[in-house]
Design a protein around this motif. Sequence first.
Motif, PDB file in Angstrom:
ATOM      1  N   UNK A 163      -4.441  46.129   2.444  1.00  0.00           N
ATOM      2  CA  UNK A 163      -3.822  45.228   3.416  1.00  0.00           C
ATOM      3  C   UNK A 163      -4.900  44.517   4.241  1.00  0.00           C
ATOM      4  N   UNK A 164      -5.861  45.274   4.732  1.00  0.00           N
ATOM      5  CA  UNK A 164      -6.920  44.689   5.545  1.00  0.00           C
ATOM      6  C   UNK A 164      -7.878  43.859   4.689  1.00  0.00           C
ATOM      7  N   UNK A 165      -8.090  44.274   3.453  1.00  0.00           N
ATOM      8  CA  UNK A 165      -8.912  43.469   2.539  1.00  0.00           C
ATOM      9  C   UNK A 165      -8.239  42.137   2.236  1.00  0.00           C
ATOM     10  N   UNK A 166      -6.919  42.139   2.111  1.00  0.00           N
ATOM     11  CA  UNK A 166      -6.187  40.892   1.869  1.00  0.00           C
ATOM     12  C   UNK A 166      -6.287  39.939   3.032  1.00  0.00           C
ATOM     13  N   UNK A 167      -6.165  40.452   4.255  1.00  0.00           N
ATOM     14  CA  UNK A 167      -6.323  39.586   5.429  1.00  0.00           C
ATOM     15  C   UNK A 167      -7.741  39.033   5.513  1.00  0.00           C
ATOM     16  N   UNK A 168      -8.728  39.875   5.282  1.00  0.00           N
ATOM     17  CA  UNK A 168     -10.114  39.420   5.333  1.00  0.00           C
ATOM     18  C   UNK A 168     -10.385  38.374   4.256  1.00  0.00           C
ATOM     19  N   UNK A 169      -9.908  38.626   3.032  1.00  0.00           N
ATOM     20  CA  UNK A 169     -10.107  37.664   1.941  1.00  0.00           C
ATOM     21  C   UNK A 169      -9.406  36.342   2.191  1.00  0.00           C
ATOM     22  N   UNK A 170      -8.189  36.385   2.749  1.00  0.00           N
ATOM     23  CA  UNK A 170      -7.466  35.150   3.055  1.00  0.00           C
ATOM     24  C   UNK A 170      -8.178  34.318   4.108  1.00  0.00           C
ATOM     25  N   UNK A 171      -8.654  34.977   5.158  1.00  0.00           N
ATOM     26  CA  UNK A 171      -9.398  34.244   6.192  1.00  0.00           C
ATOM     27  C   UNK A 171     -10.721  33.718   5.649  1.00  0.00           C
ATOM     28  N   UNK A 172     -11.370  34.470   4.774  1.00  0.00           N
ATOM     29  CA  UNK A 172     -12.618  33.999   4.168  1.00  0.00           C
ATOM     30  C   UNK A 172     -12.380  32.757   3.308  1.00  0.00           C
ATOM     31  N   UNK A 173     -11.266  32.716   2.589  1.00  0.00           N
ATOM     32  CA  UNK A 173     -10.953  31.530   1.786  1.00  0.00           C
ATOM     33  C   UNK A 173     -10.664  30.317   2.669  1.00  0.00           C
ATOM     34  N   UNK A 174      -9.963  30.519   3.767  1.00  0.00           N
ATOM     35  CA  UNK A 174      -9.689  29.405   4.687  1.00  0.00           C
ATOM     36  C   UNK A 174     -10.994  28.906   5.303  1.00  0.00           C
ATOM     37  N   UNK A 175     -11.874  29.817   5.683  1.00  0.00           N
ATOM     38  CA  UNK A 175     -13.170  29.413   6.241  1.00  0.00           C
ATOM     39  C   UNK A 175     -14.003  28.695   5.178  1.00  0.00           C
ATOM     40  N   UNK A 176     -13.962  29.180   3.938  1.00  0.00           N
ATOM     41  CA  UNK A 176     -14.684  28.501   2.859  1.00  0.00           C
ATOM     42  C   UNK A 176     -14.178  27.097   2.607  1.00  0.00           C
ATOM     43  N   UNK A 177     -12.850  26.902   2.633  1.00  0.00           N
ATOM     44  CA  UNK A 177     -12.299  25.555   2.495  1.00  0.00           C
ATOM     45  C   UNK A 177     -12.720  24.653   3.637  1.00  0.00           C
ATOM     46  N   UNK A 178     -12.773  25.209   4.840  1.00  0.00           N
ATOM     47  CA  UNK A 178     -13.228  24.436   5.994  1.00  0.00           C
ATOM     48  C   UNK A 178     -14.691  24.044   5.837  1.00  0.00           C
ATOM     49  N   UNK A 179     -15.500  24.935   5.289  1.00  0.00           N
ATOM     50  CA  UNK A 179     -16.908  24.609   5.073  1.00  0.00           C
ATOM     51  C   UNK A 179     -17.080  23.498   4.045  1.00  0.00           C
ATOM     52  N   UNK A 180     -16.206  23.429   3.043  1.00  0.00           N
ATOM     53  CA  UNK A 180     -16.256  22.300   2.111  1.00  0.00           C
ATOM     54  C   UNK A 180     -15.977  20.993   2.842  1.00  0.00           C
ATOM     55  N   UNK A 181     -14.976  21.009   3.730  1.00  0.00           N
ATOM     56  CA  UNK A 181     -14.680  19.797   4.506  1.00  0.00           C
ATOM     57  C   UNK A 181     -15.855  19.421   5.411  1.00  0.00           C
ATOM     58  N   UNK A 182     -16.479  20.405   6.029  1.00  0.00           N
ATOM     59  CA  UNK A 182     -17.631  20.134   6.893  1.00  0.00           C
ATOM     60  C   UNK A 182     -18.781  19.574   6.077  1.00  0.00           C
ATOM     61  N   UNK A 183     -18.989  20.087   4.871  1.00  0.00           N
ATOM     62  CA  UNK A 183     -20.060  19.572   4.010  1.00  0.00           C
ATOM     63  C   UNK A 183     -19.822  18.111   3.672  1.00  0.00           C
ATOM     64  N   UNK A 184     -18.573  17.745   3.423  1.00  0.00           N
ATOM     65  CA  UNK A 184     -18.259  16.352   3.114  1.00  0.00           C
ATOM     66  C   UNK A 184     -18.485  15.481   4.351  1.00  0.00           C
ATOM     67  N   UNK A 185     -18.045  15.939   5.506  1.00  0.00           N
ATOM     68  CA  UNK A 185     -18.215  15.155   6.732  1.00  0.00           C
ATOM     69  C   UNK A 185     -19.682  15.002   7.091  1.00  0.00           C
ATOM     70  N   UNK A 186     -20.476  16.055   6.929  1.00  0.00           N
ATOM     71  CA  UNK A 186     -21.908  15.962   7.225  1.00  0.00           C
ATOM     72  C   UNK A 186     -22.602  15.041   6.229  1.00  0.00           C
ATOM     73  N   UNK A 187     -22.172  15.065   4.984  1.00  0.00           N
ATOM     74  CA  UNK A 187     -22.738  14.149   4.002  1.00  0.00           C
ATOM     75  C   UNK A 187     -22.398  12.700   4.324  1.00  0.00           C
ATOM     76  N   UNK A 188     -21.185  12.449   4.821  1.00  0.00           N
ATOM     77  CA  UNK A 188     -20.809  11.096   5.229  1.00  0.00           C
ATOM     78  C   UNK A 188     -21.614  10.647   6.435  1.00  0.00           C
ATOM     79  N   UNK A 189     -21.905  11.546   7.348  1.00  0.00           N
ATOM     80  CA  UNK A 189     -22.668  11.197   8.541  1.00  0.00           C
ATOM     81  C   UNK A 189     -24.103  10.848   8.173  1.00  0.00           C
TER      82      UNK A 189
END
Length: 183
Positions: free
Chosen positions: A131-157
């Motif tokens: 249960x706790x591994x699932x919560x940690x993995x889900x939050x890690x995936x959301x943070x990873x997706x956010x980092x992809x968006x940040x990488x795109x925004x930083x590349x545009x800048x």
Amino acid sequence: MNSELNEVENWYSGLWHTCLYTEEVGIQCKAYESVLSLPVDLQISRVLMFVSISTGALALLVAFPGLDGVKVWVGQAGVKRGLLILSGVLAWISGLTTLAPVSIVAYTTVVDFWNEGFPDVMPRWEFGEAMFSGWFGGFALVIGGTLFFIAVCMGDYDQRPPSSHNAPQGKHKTTRYLKTEVL
């Protein structure tokens, strides 16, 4: 009969099997007999976890050619940018479809644990490590997706053309202050 006889037993229920932990024997797990006999929340959770694993794997496959160090689509920054945005969206979907079933199962576990309608001899389900591994993995995936968006925004800048401050601006001259950074 009462629950005092079962003090050393812990019952765990997962998406694929149930487990019983006793001090004398250890952990014993048994797979579910039939998919159709499962409660609806477990059936939905299984489907959502399959979607999560699929979209997570697809996000990794899509992100790889979009990275800067990979020599695929060299000179086509728009394609690489689109791949990173798509992989960010897929990682977000994967994270949310991980968090949803884990939270649904946690909610039903808490409701069933505190249900006064169950007799005392019925086992009370508890949270397991998954249960706790699932919560940690889900939050890690959301943070990873956010980092992809940040990488795109930083590349545009980084690819913006520099603005010229010394160019004549016509009749209306505005004062612009340069941003300085202190190290």
